[in-house]
Design a protein around this motif. Structure first.
Motif, PDB file in Angstrom:
ATOM      1  N   ASN A   1     -27.400 -11.985 -12.707  1.00  0.00           N
ATOM      2  CA  ASN A   1     -27.503 -11.497 -11.320  1.00  0.00           C
ATOM      3  C   ASN A   1     -27.851 -12.652 -10.390  1.00  0.00           C
ATOM      4  OD1 ASN A   1     -28.618  -9.131  -9.547  1.00  0.00           O
ATOM      5  ND2 ASN A   1     -30.562 -10.307  -9.932  1.00  0.00           N
ATOM      6  N   SER A   2     -28.761 -13.664 -10.901  1.00  0.00           N
ATOM      7  CA  SER A   2     -29.211 -14.407 -10.263  1.00  0.00           C
ATOM      8  C   SER A   2     -28.013 -15.543  -9.618  1.00  0.00           C
ATOM      9  CB  SER A   2     -30.385 -15.477 -10.769  1.00  0.00           C
ATOM     10  OG  SER A   2     -30.827 -16.183  -9.852  1.00  0.00           O
ATOM     11  N   LEU A   3     -27.187 -15.747 -10.567  1.00  0.00           N
ATOM     12  CA  LEU A   3     -26.236 -16.794 -10.233  1.00  0.00           C
ATOM     13  C   LEU A   3     -25.287 -16.098  -9.188  1.00  0.00           C
ATOM     14  CD1 LEU A   3     -24.904 -17.823 -13.717  1.00  0.00           C
ATOM     15  CD2 LEU A   3     -25.815 -19.313 -11.808  1.00  0.00           C
ATOM     16  N   ILE A   4     -25.091 -14.735  -9.120  1.00  0.00           N
ATOM     17  CA  ILE A   4     -24.467 -14.089  -7.955  1.00  0.00           C
ATOM     18  C   ILE A   4     -25.205 -14.034  -6.611  1.00  0.00           C
ATOM     19  CG2 ILE A   4     -23.385 -11.824  -7.091  1.00  0.00           C
ATOM     20  CD1 ILE A   4     -22.817 -11.171 -10.153  1.00  0.00           C
ATOM     21  N   MET A   5     -26.412 -13.667  -6.642  1.00  0.00           N
ATOM     22  CA  MET A   5     -27.252 -13.396  -5.444  1.00  0.00           C
ATOM     23  C   MET A   5     -27.872 -14.655  -4.868  1.00  0.00           C
ATOM     24  SD  MET A   5     -26.530 -10.460  -4.741  1.00  0.00           S
ATOM     25  CE  MET A   5     -27.458 -10.644  -3.151  1.00  0.00           C
ATOM     26  N   SER A   6     -28.146 -15.721  -5.673  1.00  0.00           N
ATOM     27  CA  SER A   6     -28.679 -17.029  -5.100  1.00  0.00           C
ATOM     28  C   SER A   6     -27.760 -17.583  -4.008  1.00  0.00           C
ATOM     29  CB  SER A   6     -29.503 -17.917  -6.246  1.00  0.00           C
ATOM     30  OG  SER A   6     -30.169 -17.509  -7.006  1.00  0.00           O
ATOM     31  N   PRO A   7     -26.452 -17.846  -4.372  1.00  0.00           N
ATOM     32  CA  PRO A   7     -25.573 -18.692  -3.747  1.00  0.00           C
ATOM     33  C   PRO A   7     -25.410 -17.935  -2.409  1.00  0.00           C
ATOM     34  CG  PRO A   7     -24.912 -18.694  -5.940  1.00  0.00           C
ATOM     35  CD  PRO A   7     -25.851 -17.634  -5.895  1.00  0.00           C
ATOM     36  N   MET A   8     -24.928 -16.455  -2.565  1.00  0.00           N
ATOM     37  CA  MET A   8     -24.564 -15.684  -1.387  1.00  0.00           C
ATOM     38  C   MET A   8     -25.911 -15.796  -0.355  1.00  0.00           C
ATOM     39  SD  MET A   8     -23.078 -12.624  -3.415  1.00  0.00           S
ATOM     40  CE  MET A   8     -22.748 -11.606  -1.784  1.00  0.00           C
ATOM     41  N   THR A   9     -27.113 -15.598  -0.905  1.00  0.00           N
ATOM     42  CA  THR A   9     -28.152 -15.781   0.106  1.00  0.00           C
ATOM     43  C   THR A   9     -28.284 -17.209   0.725  1.00  0.00           C
ATOM     44  OG1 THR A   9     -29.304 -14.052  -1.423  1.00  0.00           O
ATOM     45  CG2 THR A   9     -30.658 -15.090   0.179  1.00  0.00           C
ATOM     46  N   LEU A  10     -28.124 -18.190  -0.061  1.00  0.00           N
ATOM     47  CA  LEU A  10     -28.597 -19.516   0.659  1.00  0.00           C
ATOM     48  C   LEU A  10     -27.345 -19.890   1.434  1.00  0.00           C
ATOM     49  CD1 LEU A  10     -29.633 -21.330  -2.631  1.00  0.00           C
ATOM     50  CD2 LEU A  10     -30.994 -20.724  -0.640  1.00  0.00           C
ATOM     51  N   TRP A  11     -26.210 -19.464   1.311  1.00  0.00           N
ATOM     52  CA  TRP A  11     -25.087 -19.645   2.107  1.00  0.00           C
ATOM     53  C   TRP A  11     -24.899 -19.128   3.463  1.00  0.00           C
ATOM     54  CZ3 TRP A  11     -21.197 -20.069  -2.595  1.00  0.00           C
ATOM     55  CH2 TRP A  11     -21.348 -21.055  -3.435  1.00  0.00           C
ATOM     56  N   LEU A  12     -25.769 -18.107   3.741  1.00  0.00           N
ATOM     57  CA  LEU A  12     -25.797 -17.300   4.938  1.00  0.00           C
ATOM     58  C   LEU A  12     -26.080 -18.274   5.921  1.00  0.00           C
ATOM     59  CD1 LEU A  12     -27.800 -14.095   3.951  1.00  0.00           C
ATOM     60  CD2 LEU A  12     -25.234 -14.255   4.656  1.00  0.00           C
ATOM     61  N   PRO A  13     -25.231 -18.294   7.126  1.00  0.00           N
ATOM     62  CA  PRO A  13     -25.613 -19.261   8.217  1.00  0.00           C
ATOM     63  C   PRO A  13     -26.944 -18.763   8.769  1.00  0.00           C
ATOM     64  CG  PRO A  13     -23.201 -18.269   8.339  1.00  0.00           C
ATOM     65  CD  PRO A  13     -23.943 -17.533   7.247  1.00  0.00           C
ATOM     66  N   ARG A  14     -27.669 -19.879   9.372  1.00  0.00           N
ATOM     67  CA  ARG A  14     -29.083 -19.510   9.736  1.00  0.00           C
ATOM     68  C   ARG A  14     -29.105 -20.148  10.955  1.00  0.00           C
ATOM     69  NH1 ARG A  14     -30.427 -18.226   4.571  1.00  0.00           N
ATOM     70  NH2 ARG A  14     -29.683 -20.020   3.653  1.00  0.00           N
ATOM     71  N   CYS A  15     -28.259 -20.745  11.440  1.00  0.00           N
ATOM     72  CA  CYS A  15     -28.074 -21.245  12.977  1.00  0.00           C
ATOM     73  C   CYS A  15     -29.333 -22.375  13.128  1.00  0.00           C
ATOM     74  CB  CYS A  15     -28.101 -20.187  13.952  1.00  0.00           C
ATOM     75  SG  CYS A  15     -26.783 -19.091  13.814  1.00  0.00           S
ATOM     76  N   GLY A  16     -29.606 -23.117  12.033  1.00  0.00           N
ATOM     77  CA  GLY A  16     -30.678 -24.073  12.275  1.00  0.00           C
ATOM     78  C   GLY A  16     -32.218 -23.512  12.172  1.00  0.00           C
ATOM     79  N   TYR A  17     -32.232 -22.137  11.987  1.00  0.00           N
ATOM     80  CA  TYR A  17     -33.576 -21.779  11.736  1.00  0.00           C
ATOM     81  C   TYR A  17     -34.167 -21.753  10.385  1.00  0.00           C
ATOM     82  CZ  TYR A  17     -37.320 -18.142  12.249  1.00  0.00           C
ATOM     83  OH  TYR A  17     -38.476 -17.480  12.371  1.00  0.00           O
ATOM     84  N   GLN A  18     -35.373 -22.431  10.338  1.00  0.00           N
ATOM     85  CA  GLN A  18     -36.090 -23.285   8.829  1.00  0.00           C
ATOM     86  C   GLN A  18     -37.128 -22.222   8.564  1.00  0.00           C
ATOM     87  OE1 GLN A  18     -36.318 -26.939  11.009  1.00  0.00           O
ATOM     88  NE2 GLN A  18     -35.506 -27.856   9.133  1.00  0.00           N
ATOM     89  N   LYS A  19     -37.710 -21.389   9.427  1.00  0.00           N
ATOM     90  CA  LYS A  19     -39.134 -20.780   9.204  1.00  0.00           C
ATOM     91  C   LYS A  19     -38.689 -19.494   8.269  1.00  0.00           C
ATOM     92  CE  LYS A  19     -41.648 -22.410  13.210  1.00  0.00           C
ATOM     93  NZ  LYS A  19     -42.388 -21.848  14.505  1.00  0.00           N
ATOM     94  N   VAL A  20     -39.455 -19.553   7.139  1.00  0.00           N
ATOM     95  CA  VAL A  20     -39.506 -18.218   5.952  1.00  0.00           C
ATOM     96  C   VAL A  20     -40.749 -17.622   6.408  1.00  0.00           C
ATOM     97  CG1 VAL A  20     -38.891 -17.717   3.743  1.00  0.00           C
ATOM     98  CG2 VAL A  20     -37.925 -19.766   4.562  1.00  0.00           C
ATOM     99  N   ASP A  21     -40.910 -16.730   6.607  1.00  0.00           N
ATOM    100  CA  ASP A  21     -41.894 -15.789   7.011  1.00  0.00           C
ATOM    101  C   ASP A  21     -42.397 -15.131   5.436  1.00  0.00           C
ATOM    102  OD1 ASP A  21     -44.252 -14.633   8.198  1.00  0.00           O
ATOM    103  OD2 ASP A  21     -43.002 -13.371   9.165  1.00  0.00           O
ATOM    104  N   HIS A  22     -42.521 -16.060   4.695  1.00  0.00           N
ATOM    105  CA  HIS A  22     -43.236 -15.753   3.402  1.00  0.00           C
ATOM    106  C   HIS A  22     -43.871 -16.915   2.627  1.00  0.00           C
ATOM    107  CE1 HIS A  22     -43.633 -12.889  -0.062  1.00  0.00           C
ATOM    108  NE2 HIS A  22     -42.815 -12.272   0.456  1.00  0.00           N
TER     109      HIS A  22
END
Length: 320
Positions: free
Chosen positions: A155-176
């Motif tokens: 499950n993690s091998l599927i979801m982790s790359p999909m989540t990390l590879w999402l374009p963020r347009c330079g946004y770095q702040k994780v509200d967590h």
């Protein structure tokens, strides 16, 4: 408080509780104490289960893996949180964030499935006591645990790359305070419906299906216990399952409350504190629940303490 600077290029910034600087010092002390107690409690359960031969049973084999999970799960995020709470630097490297996300998703999934395996173990113990050791043989126990770990990691091998590879347009702040999947998905600057849809489908298999299995298992357990004539027999059967059911209630109660609320009725701050509870309080309470409610564990602790005291006295005599 501005937590950004030029050195954060390529890193993520975990905002955490930086909007409440007066709370950070208090949280640091409380979380540090809770984390140390979690390490001691779960390590004790693992050592007692392995060292005491009377606890070499399927139930304590699964409990050892649950304690190992809790140790790993807490350690995947709490040291980073303590570091961020203790200073102005809130950054985490991209690699660190990826590892944290992978472990958080993987270990969380394994725990859901392991709790279902433990429910099956309790079902066999109560409903088929005469065949318990035949059914719950070492090969089956190892196979069930391996299946839980394998599905969680997959499950993690599927979801982790999909989540990390999402374009963020330079946004770095994780509200967590950690690299959690929903917080990272919210940072994306593209439509995330497909990723969220896949996450929902996988959650049915990893989170919802084990919960349904647990509820069905306990339905059969309750029916079997109610058919027992003696009150002492019923009490013993309920006591056998009480610790596991308490742990399940804590684990799933928090997950359901955290993820099943309508967006309008929940807040980001509330989500942070619920995740903190999920990360530190539940792993801290699990060893206490199994120790305080379980006569076998308390007996094993007494036996090991007496053995250590005896060895210590013998050693001192030889020194004299």
């Amino acid at each position: 408080m501005d937590v950004t600077n030029e050195s954060t290029q390529g890193n993520f910034i975990l905002l955490g509780f930086s909007d409440r600087p007066h709370l950070e010092r208090i949280l640091f002390v409380v979380i540090l104490i809770a984390y140390l107690l979690t390490l001691v409690g779960n390590t004790t359960i693992i050592l007692v289960s392995r060292l005491d031969r009377y606890l070499h049973t399927p139930m304590y084999f699964f409990l050892t893996h649950l304690s190992l999970l809790d140790l790993s799960f807490t350690t995947s995020s709490i040291p980073q949180l303590l570091y961020n709470l203790n200073g102005h630097d809130k950054t985490i490297s991209y690699t660190g964030c990826a590892i944290q996300l992978f472990l958080f998703l993987g270990l969380g999934g394994v725990e859901c499935l392991l709790l279902a395996v433990m429910a099956y173990d309790r079902f066999v113990a109560v409903c088929k006591p005469l065949h318990y050791m035949v059914i719950m043989n070492p090969q089956l126990c190892l196979g069930l645990v391996s299946l839980a770990w394998g599905c969680g990691v997959a499950n993690s091998l599927i979801m982790s790359p999909m989540t990390l590879w999402l374009p963020r347009c330079g946004y770095q702040k994780v509200d967590h305070f950690l690299c959690e999947m929903p917080a990272l998905i919210r940072m994306a600057c593209v439509n995330t419906a497909a990723v969220e849809g896949i996450a929902f489908i996988l959650a049915i298999g990893i989170v919802l299906s084990p919960l349904v299995f647990i509820l069905i298992s306990y339905g059969y357990i309750v029916r079997a216990v109610l058919s027992i004539q003696s009150s002492s027999g019923r009490h013993k059967a309920f006591n056998t399952c009480g610790s596991h059911l308490t742990v399940v209630s804590l684990f799933y109660g928090n997950i359901i409350y955290m993820y099943m609320q309508p967006g309008a009725s929940s807040s980001k701050d509330q989500g942070k504190f619920l995740t903190l509870f999920y990360n530190i309080v539940t792993p801290l309470l699990n060893p206490l629940i199994y120790t305080l409610r379980n006569k076998e564990v308390k007996g094993a602790l007494r036996r090991l303490t007496l053995v250590n005291l005896s060895l210590g006295r013998n050693y001192n005599k030889r020194q004299c």
